[in-house]
Design a protein around this motif. Structure first.
Motif, short mmCIF file in Angstrom:
data_model
loop_
_atom_site.label_atom_id
_atom_site.label_comp_id
_atom_site.label_asym_id
_atom_site.label_seq_id
_atom_site.Cartn_x
_atom_site.Cartn_y
_atom_site.Cartn_z
N PHE A 162 -40.14 25.27 20.49
CA PHE A 162 -39.58 24.45 19.43
C PHE A 162 -38.08 24.40 19.59
O PHE A 162 -37.48 25.22 20.27
CB PHE A 162 -39.98 24.95 18.03
CG PHE A 162 -39.51 26.34 17.69
CD1 PHE A 162 -38.26 26.56 17.13
CD2 PHE A 162 -40.33 27.42 17.91
CE1 PHE A 162 -37.83 27.84 16.81
CE2 PHE A 162 -39.92 28.70 17.59
CZ PHE A 162 -38.67 28.91 17.03
N LYS A 175 -40.06 17.67 13.09
CA LYS A 175 -40.19 18.94 12.38
C LYS A 175 -41.66 19.28 12.20
O LYS A 175 -42.45 18.44 11.77
CB LYS A 175 -39.50 18.86 11.01
CG LYS A 175 -39.68 20.06 10.10
CD LYS A 175 -38.87 21.26 10.56
CE LYS A 175 -39.17 22.45 9.66
NZ LYS A 175 -38.13 23.35 9.44
N LEU A 176 -42.02 20.52 12.54
CA LEU A 176 -43.36 21.05 12.33
C LEU A 176 -43.24 22.22 11.37
O LEU A 176 -42.47 23.15 11.60
CB LEU A 176 -43.96 21.54 13.65
CG LEU A 176 -45.28 22.31 13.58
CD1 LEU A 176 -46.41 21.42 13.05
CD2 LEU A 176 -45.64 22.86 14.95
N VAL A 235 -45.48 25.17 9.67
CA VAL A 235 -46.73 25.87 9.89
C VAL A 235 -46.96 26.88 8.77
O VAL A 235 -46.10 27.71 8.49
CB VAL A 235 -46.71 26.64 11.23
CG1 VAL A 235 -48.01 27.39 11.45
CG2 VAL A 235 -46.41 25.71 12.39
N ARG A 276 -49.92 23.96 21.46
CA ARG A 276 -48.84 23.17 20.86
C ARG A 276 -47.94 22.57 21.93
O ARG A 276 -47.49 21.43 21.81
CB ARG A 276 -48.03 24.03 19.88
CG ARG A 276 -48.85 24.35 18.62
CD ARG A 276 -48.13 25.29 17.68
NE ARG A 276 -48.20 26.64 18.19
CZ ARG A 276 -47.16 27.41 18.48
NH1 ARG A 276 -45.94 26.99 18.32
NH2 ARG A 276 -47.33 28.64 18.95
N TYR A 309 -39.05 19.89 22.19
CA TYR A 309 -39.95 20.21 21.09
C TYR A 309 -39.32 19.95 19.73
O TYR A 309 -38.10 20.02 19.59
CB TYR A 309 -40.38 21.67 21.17
CG TYR A 309 -41.10 22.01 22.45
CD1 TYR A 309 -42.31 21.39 22.79
CD2 TYR A 309 -40.59 22.95 23.33
CE1 TYR A 309 -42.97 21.71 23.96
CE2 TYR A 309 -41.25 23.27 24.50
CZ TYR A 309 -42.44 22.65 24.81
OH TYR A 309 -43.09 22.95 25.96
N GLN A 346 -39.21 23.82 14.11
CA GLN A 346 -40.43 24.42 13.55
C GLN A 346 -40.10 25.56 12.61
O GLN A 346 -39.16 26.30 12.84
CB GLN A 346 -41.30 24.96 14.69
CG GLN A 346 -42.55 25.68 14.22
CD GLN A 346 -43.35 26.21 15.38
OE1 GLN A 346 -43.87 25.45 16.17
NE2 GLN A 346 -43.46 27.53 15.47
N THR A 347 -40.90 25.68 11.55
CA THR A 347 -40.85 26.82 10.66
C THR A 347 -42.26 27.38 10.56
O THR A 347 -43.23 26.63 10.46
CB THR A 347 -40.35 26.41 9.26
OG1 THR A 347 -39.03 25.89 9.39
CG2 THR A 347 -40.33 27.59 8.31
N LEU A 370 -50.88 22.54 9.18
CA LEU A 370 -49.70 22.02 9.87
C LEU A 370 -49.20 20.76 9.18
O LEU A 370 -49.98 19.85 8.91
CB LEU A 370 -50.03 21.69 11.33
CG LEU A 370 -50.64 22.82 12.16
CD1 LEU A 370 -51.00 22.32 13.55
CD2 LEU A 370 -49.70 24.01 12.24
N VAL A 415 -46.05 17.77 9.34
CA VAL A 415 -45.01 17.23 10.21
C VAL A 415 -44.15 16.17 9.53
O VAL A 415 -44.59 15.51 8.60
CB VAL A 415 -45.58 16.63 11.52
CG1 VAL A 415 -46.28 17.70 12.35
CG2 VAL A 415 -46.48 15.46 11.27
#
Length: 131
Positions: free
Chosen positions: A18, A77-78, A80, A95, A103, A106-107, A123, A125
């Protein structure tokens, strides 16, 4: 639209799939609700199997993005939510195959339970596409 992905340049970043952040100028934003491993009949896919649930969640994301005229390359932005961070970390290759480089940001958050008791991961996004 202009997207600039960035990292901080610290040594451990070579192990992550990410970006630390994404700066965006212009474009149409798509906010996709959390997607989990559930089929069209409302049954949980891959009970007890983190990899199967991540794959199913990503396919639900692909479906939602397509409805919004977007694709995984547009995700910036992903978010999780998982009941087991250690098991989720093992899904990095899945992923990496879904999200092309660079990528998205991400959090990752571990929670005690998700919406359905058999969900292991959800998930969410944010995507941005050029107008």
């Amino acid at each position: 639209m202009d997207k600039t992905h960035f990292n901080f340049g610290v040594p451990w970043e070579h192990n992550i799939s990410f970006s630390q952040g994404v700066a965006i100028r212009g474009g149409r934003w798509i906010l996709l609700s959390g997607q989990a491993a559930i089929d069209d009949d409302g049954k949980v896919i891959g009970v007890g199997d983190m990899e199967a649930q991540v794959r199913a969640s990503l396919e639900a994301i692909r479906r939602g993005l397509k409805l919004a005229d977007a694709n995984p390359t547009d995700v910036v932005k992903l978010m999780v939510y998982t009941t087991d961070c250690r098991a989720f970390h093992k899904t990095q290759p899945i992923r990496e195959a879904f999200f092309p480089k660079p990528y998205p940001a991400q959090t990752l958050v571990e929670v005690s339970r998700l919406a359905m008791k058999d969900f292991l991961v959800e998930l969410e996004v944010t995507a941005v596409v050029s107008e």
